[in-house]
Design a protein around this motif. Structure first.
Motif, mmCIF file in Angstrom:
data_model
loop_
_atom_site.group_PDB
_atom_site.id
_atom_site.type_symbol
_atom_site.label_atom_id
_atom_site.label_comp_id
_atom_site.label_asym_id
_atom_site.label_seq_id
_atom_site.Cartn_x
_atom_site.Cartn_y
_atom_site.Cartn_z
ATOM 1 N N VAL A 48 25.568 21.915 -20.891
ATOM 2 C CA VAL A 48 25.648 20.756 -20.001
ATOM 3 C C VAL A 48 24.912 19.631 -20.714
ATOM 4 O O VAL A 48 23.684 19.618 -20.752
ATOM 5 N N LEU A 53 22.110 17.735 -13.907
ATOM 6 C CA LEU A 53 22.581 18.560 -12.797
ATOM 7 C C LEU A 53 21.416 19.317 -12.201
ATOM 8 O O LEU A 53 20.499 19.728 -12.915
ATOM 9 N N ASP A 57 24.206 22.311 -8.049
ATOM 10 C CA ASP A 57 25.398 21.526 -8.351
ATOM 11 C C ASP A 57 26.226 22.123 -9.483
ATOM 12 O O ASP A 57 27.354 21.694 -9.720
ATOM 13 N N ALA A 58 25.679 23.069 -10.188
ATOM 14 C CA ALA A 58 26.315 23.580 -11.405
ATOM 15 C C ALA A 58 27.705 24.162 -11.152
ATOM 16 O O ALA A 58 28.635 23.909 -11.910
ATOM 17 N N SER A 61 30.505 21.508 -10.740
ATOM 18 C CA SER A 61 30.488 20.415 -11.712
ATOM 19 C C SER A 61 31.750 20.395 -12.572
ATOM 20 O O SER A 61 32.510 21.360 -12.633
#
Length: 143
Positions: A48, A53, A57-58, A61
């Motif tokens: 990422v 993040l 939220d991962a 995403s």
């Protein structure tokens, strides 16, 4: 079925942009002293980068969607008696082993003998096909 040229280039681009790599673990169950191999777990990893993040939220995403797209493309068409599933992405971030100071997300592909039977050479063939496809798009195995 091998990836067509356009799909191959698209997946290669995702792998390169997100530093996609993978590891493989045996999927086993234990009953006391007995261990039974059911198949394999192929874990895809993506870095990422350029985004902040939170762990929660991962899984929703763009990075998770890109990693899932890679997972969908590397699953072999010929499965025999192997059940293959792309597991839900966990809402977690991991310290990157590739890019210092960055986070990674993970996506699991589970290969197991259909009907919860012990693994046989069918799972080995599927694993070999997934490895070959991942390596052909530039993803490296890291254990």
């Amino acid at each position: 079925m091998p990836l067509d040229a356009k799909t191959l280039e698209a997946v290669r681009g995702l792998v390169q942009r997100h530093h996609v790599h993978f590891d493989v673990r045996e999927e086993v169950v234990s009953d006391g002293e007995q261990r039974q191999k059911l198949g394999y777990r192929v874990r895809l990893w993506a870095v990422v980068s350029g985004a902040r993040l939170l762990p929660g939220d991962a899984s929703a995403s763009l990075f998770a969607m890109a990693l899932r797209a890679v997972a969908e493309k590397v699953i072999p068409q010929e499965r025999g008696t192997t059940a293959i599933s792309i597991e839900p992405t966990e809402p977690a971030l991991y310290d990157s082993r590739i890019v210092p100071g960055a986070d990674e997300i993970a996506q699991d592909i589970l290969l197991a003998h259909a009907g919860n039977a012990p693994a046989d050479d069918g799972e080995d063939r599927c694993l070999k096909a997934i490895r070959k496809t991942l390596e052909s798009v530039g993803a490296q195995q890291r254990d």
